[in-house]
Structure formats: structure tokens, C-alpha cells
Write a protein that holds these residues in place. Sequence first.
Motif, PDB file in Angstrom:
ATOM      1  N   VAL A   1       6.378   0.546  10.866  1.00 17.45           N
ATOM      2  CA  VAL A   1       6.361   1.758   9.950  1.00 17.45           C
ATOM      3  C   VAL A   1       7.737   2.401  10.111  1.00 17.45           C
ATOM      4  O   VAL A   1       8.241   2.340  10.980  1.00 17.45           O
ATOM      5  N   PHE A   2       7.983   2.683   8.708  1.00 10.98           N
ATOM      6  CA  PHE A   2       9.179   3.510   8.527  1.00 10.98           C
ATOM      7  C   PHE A   2       8.823   4.906   8.519  1.00 10.98           C
ATOM      8  O   PHE A   2       7.886   5.486   7.672  1.00 10.98           O
ATOM      9  N   HIS A   3       9.722   5.548   9.010  1.00 11.96           N
ATOM     10  CA  HIS A   3       9.767   7.230   9.302  1.00 11.96           C
ATOM     11  C   HIS A   3      10.790   7.752   8.474  1.00 11.96           C
ATOM     12  O   HIS A   3      11.934   7.289   8.983  1.00 11.96           O
ATOM     13  N   ARG A   4      10.768   9.019   8.012  1.00  8.85           N
ATOM     14  CA  ARG A   4      11.579   9.694   7.725  1.00  8.85           C
ATOM     15  C   ARG A   4      12.473  10.406   8.941  1.00  8.85           C
ATOM     16  O   ARG A   4      11.803  10.867   9.714  1.00  8.85           O
ATOM     17  N   GLY A   5      13.700  10.026   9.307  1.00  9.96           N
ATOM     18  CA  GLY A   5      14.452  10.582  10.519  1.00  9.96           C
ATOM     19  C   GLY A   5      14.752  11.855  10.335  1.00  9.96           C
ATOM     20  O   GLY A   5      14.566  12.815   9.275  1.00  9.96           O
ATOM     21  N   THR A   6      15.180  12.555  11.296  1.00 10.76           N
ATOM     22  CA  THR A   6      15.507  14.118  11.288  1.00 10.76           C
ATOM     23  C   THR A   6      16.737  14.293  10.393  1.00 10.76           C
ATOM     24  O   THR A   6      16.812  15.254   9.930  1.00 10.76           O
ATOM     25  N   GLY A   7      17.590  13.157  10.506  1.00  8.58           N
ATOM     26  CA  GLY A   7      18.732  13.422   9.455  1.00  8.58           C
ATOM     27  C   GLY A   7      18.412  12.969   8.205  1.00  8.58           C
ATOM     28  O   GLY A   7      17.296  13.352   7.756  1.00  8.58           O
ATOM     29  N   GLU A   8      19.260  12.292   7.550  1.00  6.48           N
ATOM     30  CA  GLU A   8      18.932  11.878   6.185  1.00  6.48           C
ATOM     31  C   GLU A   8      18.064  10.538   6.077  1.00  6.48           C
ATOM     32  O   GLU A   8      17.290  10.543   5.316  1.00  6.48           O
ATOM     33  N   GLY A   9      18.353   9.871   6.925  1.00 10.33           N
ATOM     34  CA  GLY A   9      17.983   8.286   6.849  1.00 10.33           C
ATOM     35  C   GLY A   9      16.184   8.060   7.373  1.00 10.33           C
ATOM     36  O   GLY A   9      15.651   8.941   7.715  1.00 10.33           O
ATOM     37  N   TRP A  10      16.091   6.942   7.018  1.00  6.67           N
ATOM     38  CA  TRP A  10      14.757   6.280   7.766  1.00  6.67           C
ATOM     39  C   TRP A  10      15.113   5.560   8.650  1.00  6.67           C
ATOM     40  O   TRP A  10      15.927   4.516   8.762  1.00  6.67           O
ATOM     41  N   SER A  11      13.872   5.519   9.686  1.00  8.01           N
ATOM     42  CA  SER A  11      14.088   4.340  10.582  1.00  8.01           C
ATOM     43  C   SER A  11      12.812   3.637  10.899  1.00  8.01           C
ATOM     44  O   SER A  11      11.944   4.094  10.492  1.00  8.01           O
ATOM     45  N   LYS A  12      12.722   2.623  11.653  1.00  8.60           N
ATOM     46  CA  LYS A  12      11.559   1.708  11.783  1.00  8.60           C
ATOM     47  C   LYS A  12      11.065   2.058  13.081  1.00  8.60           C
ATOM     48  O   LYS A  12      11.859   2.265  14.022  1.00  8.60           O
ATOM     49  N   ASP A  13       9.726   2.049  13.497  1.00  2.00           N
ATOM     50  CA  ASP A  13       9.236   2.118  14.912  1.00  2.00           C
ATOM     51  C   ASP A  13      10.264   1.104  15.683  1.00  2.00           C
ATOM     52  O   ASP A  13      10.251  -0.217  15.181  1.00  2.00           O
ATOM     53  N   GLY A  14      10.488   1.506  16.764  1.00  2.00           N
ATOM     54  CA  GLY A  14      11.198   0.636  17.777  1.00  2.00           C
ATOM     55  C   GLY A  14      12.710   0.654  17.370  1.00  2.00           C
ATOM     56  O   GLY A  14      13.384   0.243  18.223  1.00  2.00           O
ATOM     57  N   ASP A  15      13.121   1.231  16.142  1.00  3.08           N
ATOM     58  CA  ASP A  15      14.634   1.283  16.128  1.00  3.08           C
ATOM     59  C   ASP A  15      15.317   2.293  17.126  1.00  3.08           C
ATOM     60  O   ASP A  15      14.538   3.352  17.344  1.00  3.08           O
TER      61      ASP A  15
ATOM     62  N   ASN B   1       2.338   5.037   2.909  1.00  8.31           N
ATOM     63  CA  ASN B   1       3.199   4.342   3.812  1.00  8.31           C
ATOM     64  C   ASN B   1       4.072   3.466   3.506  1.00  8.31           C
ATOM     65  O   ASN B   1       4.040   2.893   2.360  1.00  8.31           O
ATOM     66  N   ARG B   2       5.311   3.396   4.403  1.00  6.16           N
ATOM     67  CA  ARG B   2       6.335   2.492   4.165  1.00  6.16           C
ATOM     68  C   ARG B   2       6.338   1.277   5.241  1.00  6.16           C
ATOM     69  O   ARG B   2       6.610   1.894   6.281  1.00  6.16           O
ATOM     70  N   LEU B   3       5.916   0.188   4.950  1.00  2.89           N
ATOM     71  CA  LEU B   3       5.596  -0.696   5.906  1.00  2.89           C
ATOM     72  C   LEU B   3       6.743  -2.010   5.883  1.00  2.89           C
ATOM     73  O   LEU B   3       6.884  -2.232   4.820  1.00  2.89           O
ATOM     74  N   GLY B   4       7.074  -2.401   7.193  1.00  2.00           N
ATOM     75  CA  GLY B   4       7.861  -3.821   7.048  1.00  2.00           C
ATOM     76  C   GLY B   4       7.249  -5.046   6.364  1.00  2.00           C
ATOM     77  O   GLY B   4       5.864  -5.187   6.434  1.00  2.00           O
TER      78      GLY B   4
END
Length: 296
Positions: A281-295, A217-220
Amino acid sequence: MNATPRRVEHLQTDKGSVPVYTTAVIEQPWSSYSATDHAVWAQLFRRQRELLVGRAEDEFLRTQDAMGMGEERIPKFDDLNRMLRARTGWELVGVEGLLPELTFFEHLAHRRFPVTWWIRRPEQLDYLSEPDLFHDLFGHVPLLMNPVFADYMQAYGQGGVRAHGFGPEALAQLTRLYWYTVEFGLIRTAAGLRIYGAGILSSKGESIYCLESAAPNRLGFELERIMRTRYRIDTYQKTYFVIDSYEALMEATRPDFAPIYARLAGQPTIPAGEVLDSDRVFHRGTGEGWSKDGDV
Ligand code: PHE
Ligand code: CO
């Protein structure tokens, strides 16, 4: 100062492998490093630098270069100290191995960072159960050049000395904060998630795993949540906490912890791998990056 530096490591006993503590501060016996010691440094240095481009926070790599850390030879504490003292007032002190908690806190509170003088053996390249010179110098020292992080480390040491007066539960909570920031922290940058925790930076396997594996898990970052979260010392982490900046870390930890220790007293701890409804929670995006729930 002690005359002869010892290499203090775990001891094999009938109870298994147990850590040994030492309090001595010693001069780095630089001329006694063997060709093998320098070769171990070179190999680890090269391997991690290759791996960490695009994974470690940029400033960390730039600072290593600026400090003159390179693969040629084991750095001299005296050389690093000249730069540290000038930039942030920190200083490295040589130690033989793990320090008792209070001794460690007191060093940090006085802007002294204890560095194990000896380096791991060739057969320990991938894992050893205590900090050695490579972990301490390569992993921890560059961030001590950052003024905000330098202040955080000192504040942590002062907080540790205070926490001693609040008892073992408070101490455990403070240790978890160190673990999930200084040792295993991730940071959100414009370029994506990056590593700043020294425990990751000095480990080949975990440098890849913490960012690329779907398992952890990658959490804020959430102060009290972290202070309640247990951790494992003998496997990769199940959870990493992500800070937005060193300034934000400093701000979040600035308040007096006394009321927090009081509030958390007796509350259940959180298992290392658990995710709560309140976690970001941080998720691996469909592109390169990571985003956080709600971004968006
Ligand atoms: N603010 C904390 C206290 O009152 C000290 C601290 C600062 C702890 C930074 C950790 C990190 O004890
Ligand atoms: Co460490």
C-alpha cells in the motif's frame, strides 16, 4: 477505407444507453472539424496541461510538446504519424467509435492505434461514456513514442488475440490488466507518484482525485491480483495500481499467460475497493511524497 466517416456513439434504447461497435478504418476528415470542435480541443488541452504539471509523468508532458500538440488546433493524424513511425513504428488509424475486442487487439498487434476521429460536444467537456479524439490523442498517443511502452502495447494486442482462444474469463482478466495500466495506471518516479494512464490524463476530476483524495487505494502492481480485480466504468476508480517503471511493467507481463489463465480459472474475482493482506500500500507521507509500506 470508408467514404463518409460517421460519429458512432452510445444509443439510447429501451434498455438504456448501449455501446455501438464499428470496424471501419477511416481517413481523419480534418477539414470538416468546426470552429466549435477546435475550441473544445483548445479548452480541454489548456485545462489538462495546467492540471497535469506535477501530476502526470514528466516524459508524457515533454512528449506532447515535442509532438507539436498544442491548444491552437486539433492535431492531424498524418503529422503525428510521421513522428510515431520514425520513433517506434506505431501508426494512428482513424475509427468511428468503439471497436469489437478482436479487431482492437489486431490493430495493436500490428502497431496500429485506433483513434476516434470525432471530438466531444461542448456540453460533454467533463464526461462522456466512450473514448473520443481528445481522450485518444491527448491521453494515449504520447506514450506510444516511448519504445518500451510501445512494445508493451503491441505485446498486449498479441496477448489479446491469443486470449480469444482461452475464452471469456481469460479475456476479462486481460481487459482488467489494460484498464489498470494503460487507462488508469500510476507510476512511481523520483519526484513521487505520477499519472500515466490515459483515462486519468484526459479527465479533470480524476487527475486530482487519483493522487490527492484519501478515498482510493494505491497498491503496488501485482499481475495476477490485477487480473482478478473488477472495476467500475462509471465512477472514479476505487483502486489504482502503481508500477515502478515501464520496463518493470514489460517484464512482469512478458511470461506466457496460458498457465496464469489456467491457475486463475474459477478463482473468485476481487471487488474493486478491497485491500488484501498481501497488497503493498502507498501512503501519503507527512512531507510531500508517497511511500510504500515497508519503505524507510
Ligand atoms: N505475455 C502475455 C501472453 O502470453 C501477453 C501480454 C503481454 C499481455 C503484455 C499483456 C501485456 O499472453
Ligand atoms: Co483509452
